[in-house]
Write a protein that holds these residues in place. Structure first.
Motif, PDB file in Angstrom:
ATOM      1  N   SER A   1       6.770  -0.741 -11.188  1.00 11.48           N
ATOM      2  CA  SER A   1       7.417   0.545 -11.475  1.00 11.48           C
ATOM      3  C   SER A   1       6.597   1.374 -12.455  1.00 11.48           C
ATOM      4  CB  SER A   1       8.833   0.319 -12.022  1.00 11.48           C
ATOM      5  OG  SER A   1       8.799  -0.345 -13.272  1.00 11.48           O
ATOM      6  N   ARG A   2       5.964   0.716 -13.434  1.00 10.24           N
ATOM      7  CA  ARG A   2       5.119   1.450 -14.379  1.00 10.24           C
ATOM      8  C   ARG A   2       3.882   2.022 -13.680  1.00 10.24           C
ATOM      9  NH1 ARG A   2       4.895   0.270 -20.475  1.00 10.24           N
ATOM     10  NH2 ARG A   2       7.007  -0.374 -20.987  1.00 10.24           N
ATOM     11  N   LEU A   3       3.293   1.238 -12.783  1.00 11.15           N
ATOM     12  CA  LEU A   3       2.132   1.728 -12.042  1.00 11.15           C
ATOM     13  C   LEU A   3       2.505   2.880 -11.124  1.00 11.15           C
ATOM     14  CD1 LEU A   3       0.433  -1.675 -11.129  1.00 11.15           C
ATOM     15  CD2 LEU A   3      -0.496   0.084 -12.649  1.00 11.15           C
ATOM     16  N   ILE A   4       3.639   2.755 -10.431  1.00 11.30           N
ATOM     17  CA  ILE A   4       4.091   3.810  -9.527  1.00 11.30           C
ATOM     18  C   ILE A   4       4.323   5.107 -10.296  1.00 11.30           C
ATOM     19  CG2 ILE A   4       6.068   4.566  -8.122  1.00 11.30           C
ATOM     20  CD1 ILE A   4       6.262   1.669  -7.115  1.00 11.30           C
ATOM     21  N   ALA A   5       4.936   4.983 -11.467  1.00  8.56           N
ATOM     22  CA  ALA A   5       5.217   6.176 -12.276  1.00  8.56           C
ATOM     23  C   ALA A   5       3.924   6.816 -12.780  1.00  8.56           C
ATOM     24  CB  ALA A   5       6.128   5.798 -13.439  1.00  8.56           C
ATOM     25  N   GLU A   6       2.993   6.004 -13.267  1.00 10.49           N
ATOM     26  CA  GLU A   6       1.778   6.546 -13.848  1.00 10.49           C
ATOM     27  C   GLU A   6       0.852   7.138 -12.782  1.00 10.49           C
ATOM     28  OE1 GLU A   6      -0.356   8.006 -16.678  1.00 10.49           O
ATOM     29  OE2 GLU A   6       1.475   6.849 -17.079  1.00 10.49           O
ATOM     30  N   LEU A   7       0.858   6.528 -11.587  1.00  7.78           N
ATOM     31  CA  LEU A   7       0.032   7.025 -10.489  1.00  7.78           C
ATOM     32  C   LEU A   7       0.728   8.110  -9.668  1.00  7.78           C
ATOM     33  CD1 LEU A   7      -1.421   3.582  -9.373  1.00  7.78           C
ATOM     34  CD2 LEU A   7      -2.783   5.532 -10.197  1.00  7.78           C
ATOM     35  N   ASN A   8       1.992   8.400 -10.076  1.00  9.67           N
ATOM     36  CA  ASN A   8       2.761   9.452  -9.407  1.00  9.67           C
ATOM     37  C   ASN A   8       2.903   9.176  -7.911  1.00  9.67           C
ATOM     38  OD1 ASN A   8       4.300  11.821  -9.430  1.00  9.67           O
ATOM     39  ND2 ASN A   8       2.533  13.099  -8.901  1.00  9.67           N
ATOM     40  N   LEU A   9       3.285   7.916  -7.593  1.00 11.75           N
ATOM     41  CA  LEU A   9       3.432   7.522  -6.200  1.00 11.75           C
ATOM     42  C   LEU A   9       4.892   7.638  -5.779  1.00 11.75           C
ATOM     43  CD1 LEU A   9       1.295   4.262  -6.262  1.00 11.75           C
ATOM     44  CD2 LEU A   9       0.588   6.532  -5.499  1.00 11.75           C
ATOM     45  N   ALA A  10       5.117   7.962  -4.533  1.00 16.54           N
ATOM     46  CA  ALA A  10       6.471   8.045  -3.990  1.00 16.54           C
ATOM     47  C   ALA A  10       6.975   6.641  -3.738  1.00 16.54           C
ATOM     48  CB  ALA A  10       6.490   8.858  -2.703  1.00 16.54           C
ATOM     49  N   GLU A  11       8.192   6.324  -4.200  1.00 18.32           N
ATOM     50  CA  GLU A  11       8.755   4.986  -4.019  1.00 18.32           C
ATOM     51  C   GLU A  11       8.842   4.583  -2.561  1.00 18.32           C
ATOM     52  OE1 GLU A  11       9.620   2.540  -5.795  1.00 18.32           O
ATOM     53  OE2 GLU A  11       9.854   3.184  -7.859  1.00 18.32           O
ATOM     54  N   GLY A  12       9.083   5.537  -1.705  1.00 20.75           N
ATOM     55  CA  GLY A  12       9.300   5.203  -0.287  1.00 20.75           C
ATOM     56  C   GLY A  12       8.055   5.197   0.548  1.00 20.75           C
ATOM     57  N   SER A  13       6.884   5.235  -0.058  1.00 20.48           N
ATOM     58  CA  SER A  13       5.647   5.349   0.729  1.00 20.48           C
ATOM     59  C   SER A  13       4.956   4.030   0.959  1.00 20.48           C
ATOM     60  CB  SER A  13       4.668   6.303   0.018  1.00 20.48           C
ATOM     61  OG  SER A  13       4.325   5.783  -1.251  1.00 20.48           O
TER      62      SER A  13
ATOM     63  N   VAL B   1       0.839  -1.199   0.000  1.00 22.37           N
ATOM     64  CA  VAL B   1       0.000   0.000   0.000  1.00 22.37           C
ATOM     65  C   VAL B   1       0.869   1.242   0.000  1.00 22.37           C
ATOM     66  CG1 VAL B   1      -1.799   1.293   1.202  1.00 22.37           C
ATOM     67  CG2 VAL B   1      -1.837  -1.211   1.238  1.00 22.37           C
ATOM     68  N   ARG B   2       0.580   2.123  -0.948  1.00 20.17           N
ATOM     69  CA  ARG B   2       1.255   3.417  -1.018  1.00 20.17           C
ATOM     70  C   ARG B   2       0.179   4.492  -0.973  1.00 20.17           C
ATOM     71  NH1 ARG B   2       4.608   0.012  -4.008  1.00 20.17           N
ATOM     72  NH2 ARG B   2       6.844   0.363  -3.673  1.00 20.17           N
ATOM     73  N   GLY B   3       0.076   5.158   0.147  1.00 18.62           N
ATOM     74  CA  GLY B   3      -1.005   6.115   0.323  1.00 18.62           C
ATOM     75  C   GLY B   3      -2.338   5.382   0.309  1.00 18.62           C
ATOM     76  N   SER B   4      -3.207   5.763  -0.632  1.00 15.94           N
ATOM     77  CA  SER B   4      -4.502   5.093  -0.754  1.00 15.94           C
ATOM     78  C   SER B   4      -4.519   4.098  -1.911  1.00 15.94           C
ATOM     79  CB  SER B   4      -5.611   6.136  -0.962  1.00 15.94           C
ATOM     80  OG  SER B   4      -5.402   6.841  -2.183  1.00 15.94           O
ATOM     81  N   VAL B   5      -3.334   3.778  -2.462  1.00 18.05           N
ATOM     82  CA  VAL B   5      -3.226   2.858  -3.599  1.00 18.05           C
ATOM     83  C   VAL B   5      -2.640   1.530  -3.136  1.00 18.05           C
ATOM     84  CG1 VAL B   5      -2.165   2.444  -5.848  1.00 18.05           C
ATOM     85  CG2 VAL B   5      -2.953   4.740  -5.251  1.00 18.05           C
ATOM     86  N   LEU B   6      -3.303   0.448  -3.477  1.00 21.13           N
ATOM     87  CA  LEU B   6      -2.835  -0.895  -3.161  1.00 21.13           C
ATOM     88  C   LEU B   6      -2.448  -1.596  -4.452  1.00 21.13           C
ATOM     89  CD1 LEU B   6      -4.418  -3.449  -0.733  1.00 21.13           C
ATOM     90  CD2 LEU B   6      -3.860  -4.144  -3.074  1.00 21.13           C
ATOM     91  N   ILE B   7      -1.265  -2.218  -4.463  1.00 19.53           N
ATOM     92  CA  ILE B   7      -0.782  -2.982  -5.608  1.00 19.53           C
ATOM     93  C   ILE B   7      -0.419  -4.372  -5.122  1.00 19.53           C
ATOM     94  CG2 ILE B   7       0.973  -3.159  -7.413  1.00 19.53           C
ATOM     95  CD1 ILE B   7       1.285  -0.105  -7.250  1.00 19.53           C
ATOM     96  N   SER B   8      -0.871  -5.398  -5.835  1.00 21.38           N
ATOM     97  CA  SER B   8      -0.581  -6.762  -5.417  1.00 21.38           C
ATOM     98  C   SER B   8      -0.303  -7.649  -6.618  1.00 21.38           C
ATOM     99  CB  SER B   8      -1.749  -7.347  -4.617  1.00 21.38           C
ATOM    100  OG  SER B   8      -1.440  -8.656  -4.184  1.00 21.38           O
ATOM    101  N   GLY B   9       0.816  -8.367  -6.576  1.00 26.00           N
ATOM    102  CA  GLY B   9       1.159  -9.340  -7.607  1.00 26.00           C
ATOM    103  C   GLY B   9       1.001 -10.736  -7.044  1.00 26.00           C
ATOM    104  N   ILE B  10       0.348 -11.623  -7.789  1.00 21.95           N
ATOM    105  CA  ILE B  10       0.035 -12.948  -7.238  1.00 21.95           C
ATOM    106  C   ILE B  10       0.827 -14.069  -7.881  1.00 21.95           C
ATOM    107  CG2 ILE B  10      -2.293 -12.242  -6.617  1.00 21.95           C
ATOM    108  CD1 ILE B  10      -3.279 -13.759  -9.108  1.00 21.95           C
TER     109      ILE B  10
END
Length: 339
Positions: free
Chosen positions: A325-337, A218-227
Motif C-alpha cells: 500500500s505504501r508503494l502504491i501510494a508513493e508511485l501513484n498507482l491505481a489499486e485496480g490496475s 504488475v500495475r501498469g509498468s510497475v512490478l511488485i513482488s513479496g517473497i
C-alpha cells in the motif's frame, strides 16, 4: 592542493585508520575500502582495519572477498567509540552515521568518500560526488594521482566494482568510469575478473528468485513482488534485476523478511521515476531507504509487526499489505490496475 593530496596529508598525520563499510557491503564498498587502506599504508599508517556489519551472503561478494584476500573484521563498537587522538574514522560508499551502518548517529567522521545521493554529509574530509557512477571510480583517481602501488588484486577489485556498480557500464556510467576502467585494465587479472563475474548460485537463491517470479503483481509498468521470509538477503536484488527485464516492466520492487527486518530492493528504467527517492519517501519515516534513480534498497525493522503474531505466514500477510500500500501510494498507482 588536489583532493588526493589533501587526503594523503591528512592520513600522513595519523597513526591509525578505521574504515567502516556500510551494512551488507557490496563490491563497490569493499573495493573502495581496500583502496583506501592501500593509500593509508603508503602514507605511513601501520594500524588499519576494515569493519563491516550484516552479511556478505551474495555469492559474488563472497567470492570477491575470498579470492582477493581482503582482510575484513566484524563491526566493533569499541573500535569506533574509543579512538585515540591519532586515529581516523572513514566511510566509503556511504556517508552518514546511523544510515545503513552501525555507527551511532552524531559520531564525528574524519573521512567520507561516496557517490550516493544523500543530504547532510559532514566530515573533516569529504569527497561526495553524486554525478559519478561508482565510489571505486573516485578511489581509482586517488591511487592514480598518488602513484599508489596497484597490484593485480587491487586493480581487479576496483575494475570489477566499477563494472558491477554500473551493470557493465549500462547504468549510471560516466566518462570517469570508462577512463578509470581503461587505466585499470593493465593492472587487473582478466581471468579472475571472468571468475568473479560468473560465480555459482545456490539452490536457495534460485528458490527465492522463483518465489519473486511467482508472487509478482504488475500495475501498469510497475512490478511488485513479496517473497515472504528468506535467509537469502542478496537474492532480493538479483530477483529485482531479473524481474526488471520482463516485457512491459520498467520498475520492479522486491521485498521480503530477513531476520528481524523487511528488506527491499528496487530497479527502474523509467525516466519519470527515481526509485531511491520513492523508497525513501515510502519508508524513510520507519526505516532506512534510498539510492540512485535506477537502483535502490531499503530496510525496515519489523518492530510492531512482530508483536501481532509469531506465525511467519500471518506476519508476512500483514507486512505485504502495508509495504504494498505504501508503494502504491508513493508511485501513484491505481489499486485496480493489477494483473
Amino acid at each position: 592542493m588536489s583532493r588526493p593530496r589533501e587526503l594523503e596529508d591528512r592520513l600522513g598525520a595519523a597513526e591509525e585508520l578505521t574504515i567502516v563499510c556500510h551494512n551488507n557491503p557490496d563490491p563497490d564498498c569493499l573495493a573502495s575500502a581496500f583502496a583506501l587502506g592501500r593509500i593509508a599504508t603508503a602514507a605511513g599508517i601501520d594500524e588499519r582495519r576494515i569493519l563491516y556489519s550484516g552479511d556478505i551472503s551474495h555469492q559474488q561478494n563472497r567470492a570477491f572477498v575470498n579470492m582477493l584476500d581482503i582482510d575484513l573484521r566484524l563491526f566493533e563498537a569499541e573500535a569506533v567509540r574509543n579512538r585515540s587522538a591519532g586515529s581516523l574514522l572513514a566511510f566509503v560508499d556511504h556517508s552518514v552515521p546511523g544510515a545503513n551502518n552501525r555507527v551511532p548517529a552524531g559520531t564525528p567522521i574524519d573521512i567520507v568518500i561516496d557517490h550516493h545521493p544523500i543530504e547532510g554529509v559532514e566530515a573533516a574530509f569529504v569527497d561526495h560526488r553524486e554525478g559519478v557512477g561508482a565510489t571505486a571510480t573516485i578511489l581509482t583517481e586517488y591511487v592514480r594521482e598518488l602513484e599508489t602501488d596497484v597490484n593485480s588484486a587491487l586493480g581487479t577489485a576496483l575494475l570489477f566494482a566499477i563494472r558491477r556498480e554500473t551493470l557493465g557500464f549500462l547504468r549510471g556510467a560516466t566518462r570517469a568510469e570508462y577512463d578509470a576502467a581503461g587505466w585499470l585494465h593493465d593492472h587487473a587479472d582478466t581471468s579472475l575478473l571472468r571468475t568473479l563475474s560468473t560465480p555459482s548460485v545456490t539452490g536457495a537463491t534460485v528458490d527465492t528468485i522463483a518465489s519473486a517470479i511467482r508472487n509478482r503483481t504488475v500495475r501498469g509498468s510497475v512490478l511488485i513482488s513479496g517473497i515472504g521470509r528468506t535467509s537469502e538477503r542478496d537474492a532480493l536484488p538479483q530477483a529485482a534485476d531479473y524481474l526488471a527485464t520482463l516485457e512491459g516492466v520498467e520498475t520492479a520492487v522486491v521485498f521480503g523478511i530477513v531476520d528481524d527486518g523487511i528488506q527491499l530492493s528496487a530497479r527502474s528504467t523509467d525516466a519519470r521515476i527515481h526509485v531511491g527517492q520513492v523508497l525513501d519517501a515510502a519508508f524513510g519515516d520507519v526505516g532506512s531507504a534510498g539510492g540512485h534513480r535506477e537502483m535502490a534498497g531499503g530496510e525496515v525493522p519489523l518492530g510492531v509487526f512482530a508483536d501481532y503474531t509469531k506465525d511467519d505466514a500471518q506476519l508476512f500477510s500483514i507486512v505485504e499489505q502495508v509495504v504494498t500500500s505504501r508503494l502504491i501510494a508513493e508511485l501513484n498507482l491505481a489499486e485496480g490496475s493489477g494483473s
